[in-house]
Design a protein around this motif. Structure first.
Motif, mmCIF file in Angstrom:
data_model
loop_
_atom_site.group_PDB
_atom_site.id
_atom_site.type_symbol
_atom_site.label_atom_id
_atom_site.label_comp_id
_atom_site.label_asym_id
_atom_site.label_seq_id
_atom_site.Cartn_x
_atom_site.Cartn_y
_atom_site.Cartn_z
ATOM 1 N N ALA A 165 0.838 -1.211 0.000
ATOM 2 C CA ALA A 165 0.000 0.000 0.000
ATOM 3 C C ALA A 165 0.869 1.256 0.000
ATOM 4 C CB ALA A 165 -0.940 -0.003 1.198
ATOM 5 N N PHE A 166 1.948 1.241 0.775
ATOM 6 C CA PHE A 166 2.851 2.390 0.800
ATOM 7 C C PHE A 166 3.507 2.589 -0.568
ATOM 8 C CE2 PHE A 166 3.692 1.776 5.608
ATOM 9 C CZ PHE A 166 2.540 2.476 5.918
ATOM 10 N N THR A 167 3.911 1.503 -1.183
ATOM 11 C CA THR A 167 4.518 1.589 -2.511
ATOM 12 C C THR A 167 3.524 2.148 -3.517
ATOM 13 O OG1 THR A 167 5.933 -0.295 -1.983
ATOM 14 C CG2 THR A 167 5.696 0.266 -4.320
ATOM 15 N N GLN A 168 2.283 1.698 -3.416
ATOM 16 C CA GLN A 168 1.245 2.197 -4.316
ATOM 17 C C GLN A 168 1.029 3.701 -4.097
ATOM 18 O OE1 GLN A 168 -2.379 -0.067 -4.077
ATOM 19 N NE2 GLN A 168 -3.098 0.691 -6.038
ATOM 20 N N GLN A 169 1.006 4.142 -2.859
ATOM 21 C CA GLN A 169 0.868 5.576 -2.574
ATOM 22 C C GLN A 169 2.031 6.360 -3.170
ATOM 23 O OE1 GLN A 169 0.734 5.946 1.685
ATOM 24 N NE2 GLN A 169 -1.364 5.178 1.848
ATOM 25 N N ASN A 170 3.241 5.822 -3.033
ATOM 26 C CA ASN A 170 4.423 6.494 -3.581
ATOM 27 C C ASN A 170 4.361 6.589 -5.102
ATOM 28 O OD1 ASN A 170 5.543 6.907 -1.056
ATOM 29 N ND2 ASN A 170 6.736 5.019 -1.116
ATOM 30 N N MET A 171 3.887 5.537 -5.737
ATOM 31 C CA MET A 171 3.778 5.558 -7.199
ATOM 32 C C MET A 171 2.729 6.573 -7.644
ATOM 33 S SD MET A 171 6.131 3.688 -8.359
ATOM 34 C CE MET A 171 5.637 3.870 -10.057
ATOM 35 N N LYS A 172 1.608 6.631 -6.949
ATOM 36 C CA LYS A 172 0.583 7.628 -7.287
ATOM 37 C C LYS A 172 1.144 9.037 -7.152
ATOM 38 C CE LYS A 172 -3.580 4.969 -6.353
ATOM 39 N NZ LYS A 172 -4.840 4.878 -5.640
ATOM 40 N N ALA A 173 1.899 9.264 -6.082
ATOM 41 C CA ALA A 173 2.516 10.579 -5.881
ATOM 42 C C ALA A 173 3.515 10.884 -7.005
ATOM 43 C CB ALA A 173 3.210 10.633 -4.521
ATOM 44 N N ALA A 174 4.262 9.876 -7.427
ATOM 45 C CA ALA A 174 5.234 10.072 -8.512
ATOM 46 C C ALA A 174 4.534 10.407 -9.831
ATOM 47 C CB ALA A 174 6.102 8.829 -8.673
ATOM 48 N N GLU B 90 7.266 8.395 7.943
ATOM 49 C CA GLU B 90 6.036 7.874 8.551
ATOM 50 C C GLU B 90 5.848 6.389 8.212
ATOM 51 O OE1 GLU B 90 2.777 7.446 10.788
ATOM 52 O OE2 GLU B 90 4.118 9.170 10.789
ATOM 53 N N HIS B 91 6.104 6.023 6.977
ATOM 54 C CA HIS B 91 5.975 4.623 6.570
ATOM 55 C C HIS B 91 6.948 3.741 7.350
ATOM 56 C CE1 HIS B 91 4.265 5.920 2.386
ATOM 57 N NE2 HIS B 91 3.430 6.131 3.373
ATOM 58 N N MET B 92 8.176 4.215 7.519
ATOM 59 C CA MET B 92 9.166 3.427 8.258
ATOM 60 C C MET B 92 8.737 3.244 9.715
ATOM 61 S SD MET B 92 11.368 2.274 6.253
ATOM 62 C CE MET B 92 12.534 1.660 7.432
ATOM 63 N N ARG B 93 8.202 4.301 10.319
ATOM 64 C CA ARG B 93 7.735 4.183 11.710
ATOM 65 C C ARG B 93 6.606 3.165 11.810
ATOM 66 N NH1 ARG B 93 9.138 9.447 11.607
ATOM 67 N NH2 ARG B 93 7.151 10.268 10.926
ATOM 68 N N GLN B 94 5.674 3.223 10.885
ATOM 69 C CA GLN B 94 4.539 2.299 10.926
ATOM 70 C C GLN B 94 4.995 0.858 10.715
ATOM 71 O OE1 GLN B 94 1.422 3.557 8.273
ATOM 72 N NE2 GLN B 94 1.199 5.533 9.275
ATOM 73 N N ILE B 95 5.822 0.636 9.713
ATOM 74 C CA ILE B 95 6.280 -0.729 9.432
ATOM 75 C C ILE B 95 7.147 -1.248 10.575
ATOM 76 C CG2 ILE B 95 7.794 -2.098 7.937
ATOM 77 C CD1 ILE B 95 6.551 -0.676 5.550
ATOM 78 N N SER B 96 8.016 -0.408 11.116
ATOM 79 C CA SER B 96 8.859 -0.844 12.242
ATOM 80 C C SER B 96 8.002 -1.262 13.432
ATOM 81 C CB SER B 96 9.805 0.281 12.672
ATOM 82 O OG SER B 96 10.713 0.574 11.651
ATOM 83 N N GLY B 97 6.976 -0.472 13.721
ATOM 84 C CA GLY B 97 6.077 -0.822 14.818
ATOM 85 C C GLY B 97 5.362 -2.129 14.560
ATOM 86 N N ASP B 98 4.920 -2.325 13.333
ATOM 87 C CA ASP B 98 4.229 -3.567 12.988
ATOM 88 C C ASP B 98 5.167 -4.776 13.044
ATOM 89 O OD1 ASP B 98 1.910 -2.134 12.695
ATOM 90 O OD2 ASP B 98 1.964 -2.120 10.492
ATOM 91 N N VAL B 99 6.393 -4.599 12.604
ATOM 92 C CA VAL B 99 7.374 -5.696 12.655
ATOM 93 C C VAL B 99 7.629 -6.083 14.108
ATOM 94 C CG1 VAL B 99 9.809 -6.281 12.279
ATOM 95 C CG2 VAL B 99 8.486 -5.231 10.443
ATOM 96 N N MET B 100 7.777 -5.099 14.957
ATOM 97 C CA MET B 100 7.996 -5.384 16.384
ATOM 98 C C MET B 100 6.785 -6.099 16.976
ATOM 99 S SD MET B 100 11.015 -4.471 16.987
ATOM 100 C CE MET B 100 11.093 -4.517 18.754
ATOM 101 N N SER B 101 5.599 -5.695 16.595
ATOM 102 C CA SER B 101 4.380 -6.324 17.101
ATOM 103 C C SER B 101 4.292 -7.789 16.651
ATOM 104 C CB SER B 101 3.164 -5.544 16.606
ATOM 105 O OG SER B 101 1.976 -6.156 17.031
#
Length: 117
Positions: free
Chosen positions: A54-63, A96-107
């Motif tokens: 989803a993050f990659t898709q958001q980045n592509m849309k922004a690009a 923001e994406h890194m913070r979210q993914i890092s939190g999810d990985v830890m969880s």
């Protein structure tokens, strides 16, 4: 001294717009297929994979939106401003994406380490 105008023929701008649209549709089909593929797998990391996709898709849309804005820039100063705004937003989003993914990985790691009863 005024900034020189970018003399880009309308036909070239139209062609660039069409090319961006075609590339965006192709990426859309890719993301549809990737989302379906990820959804068929059930692992602890599936949600993280979906989120990363989803993050990659958001980045592509922004690009693609960025490319559309650049196509219509009328001078170098406007193009540089568009580029600067894009980079600033991408850096913010990446953090923001890194913070979210890092939190999810830890969880997921904590859940995986819990003893099964």
């Amino acid at each position: 001294m005024s900034e020189p105008k970018l003399e880009v023929p309308a036909e070239l701008r139209d062609l660039a717009e069409k090319t961006i649209d075609q590339a965006e549709r192709a990426f859309g089909m890719f993301f549809d297929a990737a989302n379906k593929s990820v959804s068929t797998i059930s692992t602890p990391g599936t949600e993280i994979s979906k989120q990363a996709l989803a993050f990659t898709q958001q980045n592509m849309k922004a690009a693609f939106e960025h490319a559309r804005k650049l196509v219509h820039a009328t001078d170098l100063q406007e193009a540089m401003q568009i580029q600067s705004e894009f980079l600033r937003s991408q850096f913010t989003n990446a953090g923001e994406h890194m913070r979210q993914i890092s939190g999810d990985v830890m969880s997921v790691a904590k859940d995986t380490m819990k003893p099964k009863l």
